[in-house]
Scaffold this motif. Structure first.
Motif: not given
Length: 210
Positions: A126, A128, A151-157, A180, A182
């Protein structure tokens, strides 16, 4: 009389040149457990004569199920950190995970094997992804610290944190996999795990090789 005076002067001179050697015994500082975490000493599990397991406090607990047994036949639960499993692998388990690696005593070889595993190699492709690999000395051993986050999305790493520890002709590993959190808590969670892993590695006692 002169001979006596010369003798006294010579003795005084030699005494002034003498060096007194003091032997100072250095006492190794006892490792201090991370604040807020309760460790349980487990004996005779896998390659470990004793190992401190973080079973309570600051997000740690016992995993819901486990098939691990020590020499006494006691069931030893795996470690949980905020819902994710924490693994402690010895040479036998390492051999099962990294069958293709011939020299498992080299932490760099084990690192490459660890990175080549399916899900982690997918992350590493990936754009990022964050990767950090460094040598750290813990308890007199040069270990490999591995940190990968995505970083999966704004709420999850998603993140993986591992320590590869050399031991005789093989290695052992302490790691959390596919955990997982935040994005706001990632740094704090990793700091907690770093401190716990460092304490576990510094205090672990290995069995004698047969």
């Amino acid at each position: 009389m002169k001979r006596i005076v010369y003798l006294l002067i010579t003795v005084a001179f030699l005494g002034s040149c003498a060096t007194t050697t003091k032997t100072t015994e250095v006492t190794k500082a006892k490792p201090i457990p991370p604040k807020g975490v309760t460790f349980t000493k487990v004996e005779n599990l896998y390659a470990f004569a004793s190992i401190q397991m973080p079973f309570e406090g600051n997000g740690f607990g016992k995993w819901k199920s486990s098939s691990n047994e020590n020499d006494a036949g006691e069931i030893i639960r795996n470690i949980k950190y905020k819902g994710s499993q924490v693994f402690v692998n010895d040479k036998q388990l390492m051999s099962n995970i990294f069958k293709a690696i011939e020299d498992k005593s080299d932490i760099n070889n084990v690192l490459e094997g660890f990175k080549s595993r399916g899900f982690l190699s997918h992350w590493l492709s990936k754009d990022n992804v964050i990767q950090e690999y460094s040598d750290v000395i813990i308890g007199g051993k040069t270990c490999k610290r591995v940190f990968v986050s995505y970083n999966w999305d704004d709420s999850t790493d998603f993140y993986t944190l591992a320590y590869i520890v050399p031991h005789h002709k093989t290695t052992v590993m302490f790691y959390i996999d596919q955990a997982t959190t935040s994005p706001a808590m990632l740094e704090e969670d990793v700091k907690v795990l770093d401190n716990v892993f460092s304490y576990m590695i510094e205090t672990v006692e290995f069995r004698e090789e047969k």
